[in-house]
Design an enzyme around this catalytic site. Structure first.
Site, PDB file in Angstrom:
ATOM      1  N   ARG A  13      21.884   6.610 -14.031  1.00  0.00           N
ATOM      2  CA  ARG A  13      22.030   8.211 -13.561  1.00  0.00           C
ATOM      3  C   ARG A  13      21.406   9.323 -14.184  1.00  0.00           C
ATOM      4  NH1 ARG A  13      25.149   9.125 -20.099  1.00  0.00           N
ATOM      5  NH2 ARG A  13      22.956   8.987 -21.172  1.00  0.00           N
ATOM      6  N   ARG A  16      28.073  10.949 -36.118  1.00  0.00           N
ATOM      7  CA  ARG A  16      27.671   9.715 -35.424  1.00  0.00           C
ATOM      8  C   ARG A  16      27.292   8.647 -36.691  1.00  0.00           C
ATOM      9  NH1 ARG A  16      25.681  11.611 -30.939  1.00  0.00           N
ATOM     10  NH2 ARG A  16      24.020   9.729 -29.127  1.00  0.00           N
ATOM     11  N   LYS A  46      31.363   9.637 -23.139  1.00  0.00           N
ATOM     12  CA  LYS A  46      32.235  10.686 -23.748  1.00  0.00           C
ATOM     13  C   LYS A  46      31.245  12.030 -22.792  1.00  0.00           C
ATOM     14  CE  LYS A  46      29.567   9.709 -27.081  1.00  0.00           C
ATOM     15  NZ  LYS A  46      28.843   8.017 -26.895  1.00  0.00           N
ATOM     16  N   ARG A  96      16.825  11.336 -17.859  1.00  0.00           N
ATOM     17  CA  ARG A  96      17.014  11.860 -19.340  1.00  0.00           C
ATOM     18  C   ARG A  96      15.818  11.649 -19.709  1.00  0.00           C
ATOM     19  NH1 ARG A  96      23.164  12.407 -22.725  1.00  0.00           N
ATOM     20  NH2 ARG A  96      21.233  11.247 -24.274  1.00  0.00           N
ATOM     21  N   ARG A  99      19.084   3.208 -29.285  1.00  0.00           N
ATOM     22  CA  ARG A  99      20.676   3.284 -29.278  1.00  0.00           C
ATOM     23  C   ARG A  99      21.433   2.932 -29.565  1.00  0.00           C
ATOM     24  NH1 ARG A  99      20.340   6.786 -23.636  1.00  0.00           N
ATOM     25  NH2 ARG A  99      22.154   8.227 -24.393  1.00  0.00           N
TER      26      ARG A  99
HETATM   27  P1  AMP Z   1      23.571  12.426 -26.891  1.00  0.00           P
HETATM   28  O1  AMP Z   1      23.782  12.859 -25.137  1.00  0.00           O
HETATM   29  O2  AMP Z   1      24.979  12.212 -27.298  1.00  0.00           O
HETATM   30  O3  AMP Z   1      23.596  10.534 -26.218  1.00  0.00           O
HETATM   31  O4  AMP Z   1      22.853  12.393 -28.232  1.00  0.00           O
HETATM   32  C1  AMP Z   1      21.236  12.112 -27.578  1.00  0.00           C
HETATM   33  C2  AMP Z   1      20.446  12.267 -28.397  1.00  0.00           C
HETATM   34  O5  AMP Z   1      20.277  13.604 -29.635  1.00  0.00           O
HETATM   35  C3  AMP Z   1      20.646  11.222 -29.886  1.00  0.00           C
HETATM   36  O6  AMP Z   1      20.297   9.497 -29.049  1.00  0.00           O
HETATM   37  C4  AMP Z   1      20.671  11.741 -30.800  1.00  0.00           C
HETATM   38  O7  AMP Z   1      18.786  11.097 -31.035  1.00  0.00           O
HETATM   39  C5  AMP Z   1      20.465  12.928 -30.599  1.00  0.00           C
HETATM   40  N1  AMP Z   1      21.746  13.493 -31.232  1.00  0.00           N
HETATM   41  C6  AMP Z   1      22.933  13.496 -30.573  1.00  0.00           C
HETATM   42  N2  AMP Z   1      23.978  13.890 -31.498  1.00  0.00           N
HETATM   43  C7  AMP Z   1      23.546  13.980 -32.526  1.00  0.00           C
HETATM   44  C8  AMP Z   1      24.109  13.500 -34.168  1.00  0.00           C
HETATM   45  N3  AMP Z   1      25.275  13.882 -34.116  1.00  0.00           N
HETATM   46  N4  AMP Z   1      23.221  13.403 -35.397  1.00  0.00           N
HETATM   47  C9  AMP Z   1      22.027  12.363 -34.946  1.00  0.00           C
HETATM   48  N5  AMP Z   1      21.759  12.572 -33.598  1.00  0.00           N
HETATM   49  C10 AMP Z   1      22.039  13.178 -32.432  1.00  0.00           C
END
Ligand code: AMP
Length: 226
Positions: A135, A96, A21, A169, A180
């Site tokens: 990554r 999400r 994404k 990360r 996740r």
């Molecule tokens: P991402 O960078 O999209 O993989 O997000 C990293 C982490 O941020 C996720 O595993 C969640 O802990 C948190 N997170 C990101 N977006 C959301 C969302 N829309 N709702 C809740 N937690 C989020």
């Protein structure tokens, strides 16, 4: 789905963690000049400040759990009001959960914005694991690399800015990724039929190259023709 770039494109990129994404949103942003709103990046920025809220966010992210719907909705709503979103935006990592999807609809309506489409990038779990666990990013400019698939031209030197420090990360480890993925299936996946029922969903195979997937997404959104 009929998306006109001129009138501002508002889209959601969705799919499991590691499906691409973020990479695809960055490419689309470059191509059509609309804002890239990554809720994960917004949260990581807050976590970095070391504030009380930031510490709470870190604890959740590091274990692969989601932050509360209320918090993320407030954060996103403010971000959408910023000027760079006037020409449109790509949502990456939001919604999400089903409640987030429902709130998004009302939030956009209140702001006079139409959601043009939702693109789901499909990638099997084995490939996701391989992608996430390999990554890493440049500390200075954020350019992204992968141990096997996207190596810098010169070992240890960023192609984009020449930086020599890189990071992974904290949530990109085996246990957290498993959690996740579980959270994705139980909490995020229900948003897919929700958007499908609204006639907004397009599904794209994300197992090919970055460029091939980008082309599929642009075709799905009618940005380029078949
Ligand atoms: P991402 O960078 O999209 O993989 O997000 C990293 C982490 O941020 C996720 O595993 C969640 O802990 C948190 N997170 C990101 N977006 C959301 C969302 N829309 N709702 C809740 N937690 C989020």
């Amino acid at each position: 789905m009929n998306c006109s770039v001129g009138s501002g494109l508002h889209i959601v990129l969705t799919g499991a963690p590691g499906c691409g994404k973020g990479t695809q949103a960055r490419l689309l942003k470059e191509k059509i000049g609309i804002a890239h709103l990554s809720t994960g990046e917004m949260l990581r920025a807050e976590a970095k400040t070391g504030s009380d809220l930031g510490r709470k966010i870190s604890e959740l992210i590091d274990k692969g759990n989601l932050v509360s719907d209320e918090m993320i909705i407030e954060m996103l709503s403010k971000r959408i009001d910023e000027q760079d979103c006037d020409k449109g935006f790509i949502l990456d990592g939001f919604p999400r959960t089903l409640p987030q999807a429902e709130v998004l609809e009302g939030m956009l309506k209140d702001k006079g914005i139409n959601l043009d489409g939702v693109v789901e990038i499909q990638v099997p779990d084995e490939i996701i694991m391989e992608r996430i666990l390999g990554r890493y990013s440049c500390m200075k400019c954020g350019a992204q690399y992968h141990d096997r698939f996207i190596k810098p031209k010169v070992y240890g030197v960023c192609d984009v800015c020449g930086g020599t420090n890189f990071y992974r990360r904290i949530d990109d480890n085996m246990n957290t990724v498993k959690n996740r993925l579980v959270n994705y299936r139980s909490l995020t996946y229900p948003t897919i039929p929700y958007f499908e029922n609204k006639g907004l969903l397009k599904t794209v195979d994300g197992t090919g190259t970055i460029e091939a997937t980008s082309e599929k997404i642009q075709k799905a959104l009618n940005i380029i023709k078949d």
